[in-house]
Design an enzyme around this catalytic site. Structure first.
Site, mmCIF file in Angstrom:
data_model
loop_
_atom_site.group_PDB
_atom_site.id
_atom_site.type_symbol
_atom_site.label_atom_id
_atom_site.label_comp_id
_atom_site.label_asym_id
_atom_site.label_seq_id
_atom_site.Cartn_x
_atom_site.Cartn_y
_atom_site.Cartn_z
ATOM 1 N N CYS A 178 4.946 9.873 5.556
ATOM 2 C CA CYS A 178 4.812 8.412 5.552
ATOM 3 C C CYS A 178 6.198 7.776 5.691
ATOM 4 C CB CYS A 178 4.201 7.922 4.247
ATOM 5 S SG CYS A 178 2.515 8.495 3.953
ATOM 6 N N THR A 191 8.604 2.333 -3.633
ATOM 7 C CA THR A 191 7.468 3.170 -3.262
ATOM 8 C C THR A 191 7.859 4.635 -3.451
ATOM 9 O OG1 THR A 191 5.616 3.388 -1.732
ATOM 10 C CG2 THR A 191 7.805 3.396 -0.736
ATOM 11 N N HIS A 193 4.412 0.681 3.030
ATOM 12 C CA HIS A 193 4.341 2.147 2.980
ATOM 13 C C HIS A 193 3.238 2.564 3.957
ATOM 14 C CE1 HIS A 193 4.052 5.978 0.253
ATOM 15 N NE2 HIS A 193 3.481 6.241 1.410
#
Lengths: 163, 211
Positions: free
Chosen positions: A32, A26, A49
């Site tokens: 995040c 990711t 994620h």
């Protein structure tokens, strides 16, 4: 890493589960958090994620992959349904940076809150967190090699960390 | 409240005009600042999910220079002026008159950084004040923040408020470009991303009742 491995991309607010000879990736984690749950014996792993700490704080929370709590629930169920035992699962995570300083409100501490939420969820499920690379003020791209159970972390400075 | 994903084509036209008004004045401001001719694209208005938003700037991992700020007042939202590192260097050179500025200065050279922040400040201030005059709505920019990092890392934190209630963002996107040699010209991309609650106020102020 050999070229025979398949790269599986996980987007923002997304979860993917894969087996050995895959790499879960990711890109561009800021505030995040990327959470990997993995089963070394079965060579099975999943990467989430997540963007926000708590689904209960939103009115429109149908997207379960967006929140730490519901994404981890979903990921755990998925791994169990694919044959993992809960006590075989381990976790690694990265992200939760503090990108901006221009606002002092709670939303801007979202990185920190995401990290805390993941920690408490893992504790609830008694899943050991083996390593993490969290906080700071830089974006991260992460890749989890299922065969080696190692999490590779890159920033724009070009330095790669392996945890 | 009408959801962003349910907006009609005429709603999009109105928002395109919003981008037009704001960016044309920002382009004029930049033109005066660096004493060169600046052209602008017709603004595009897109309803995108978070992953599509990153594609607009060249991918999640794309290294970008962003001058980011929050819009406060009647129409809260986020605004970004996005450049590639190379474009940011050209802009910093033109503003400061220092041609020795290079990409490595972006990370830790205070003069380069403050020059770019100030350009972002002037451009977004001119975008918002024009829009504010036109709509009679209050819009104040916060102090801008300069970041050099991966696109997703910067932009996602900027649109957190939207993400709490929606999986989509409505992006008003305008490219401004210096006329002439493309290799050495300044090109930048303006993103105005109003919070979901802001749209009805914009429509109302512009006399569009339907929403």
């Amino acid at each position: 890493m050999t070229s025979t491995k398949t790269m599986i991309k996980v987007g923002i607010a997304d979860v993917k589960v894969a087996q050995s000879l895959s790499i879960l990736k990711t890109a561009g984690l800021g505030s995040c958090v990327g959470i990997v749950l993995y089963d070394e014996d079965k060579e099975l792993a999943g990467l989430a994620h997540i963007m926000l700490p708590d689904s209960k704080a939103s009115k429109n929370n149908k997207n379960v992959f967006k929140y730490a709590d519901t994404a981890i629930d979903w990921l755990l169920e998925e791994l169990l349904s694919k044959g993992s035992r809960r006590d075989a699962l381990k976790a690694k995570m990265a992200g939760g940076a503090h990108m901006f300083s221009f606002k002092s409100n709670e939303l801007m501490k979202i990185g920190e809150r995401n990290i805390k939420s993941v920690h408490s969820k893992l504790l609830d499920y008694q899943i050991p967190l083996l390593s993490e690379d969290v906080g700071g003020s830089k974006g991260r791209t992460i890749e989890f090699d299922i065969e080696t159970s190692m999490l590779h972390i890159k920033t724009i400075n070009g330095v790669e960390k392996v945890i | 409240m009408k959801r962003i994903e349910d907006f009609s084509l005429s709603d999009f036209d109105v928002l395109q005009e919003v981008g037009n008004i704001g960016a044309s004045h920002a382009a004029t401001a930049l033109s005066q600042l660096i004493d060169r001719k600046i052209n602008m694209s017709v603004p595009s208005v897109n309803c995108v999910d978070f992953n599509e938003l990153m594609e607009i700037v060249g991918g999640h991992e794309k290294n970008i220079v962003s001058i980011s700020l929050q819009v406060e007042g009647d129409v809260p939202g986020s605004m970004f002026f996005v450049l590639t590192p190379e474009e940011a260097v050209v802009l910093a050179q033109q503003v400061t008159g220092d041609s020795s500025i290079g990409v490595y200065h972006l990370q830790d050279h205070p003069l380069t950084q403050s020059a770019l922040s100030e350009v972002g400040n002037i451009l977004s201030g001119s975008y918002l004040s024009t829009l504010s005059d036109f709509t009679k709505l209050q819009m104040q920019p916060t102090v801008p923040q300069l970041s050099i990092d991966m696109a997703a890392a910067i932009l996602m934190q900027g649109i957190l408020e939207i993400s709490e209630e929606s999986d989509f963002a409505l992006v008003i996107d305008t490219i401004i470009r210096e006329e002439g040699n493309w290799n050495e010209s300044v090109t930048g991309q303006f993103f105005f991303i109003p919070d979901p609650d802001s749209f009805s106020k914009i429509f109302h102020a512009l006399g569009v009742a339907g929403s």
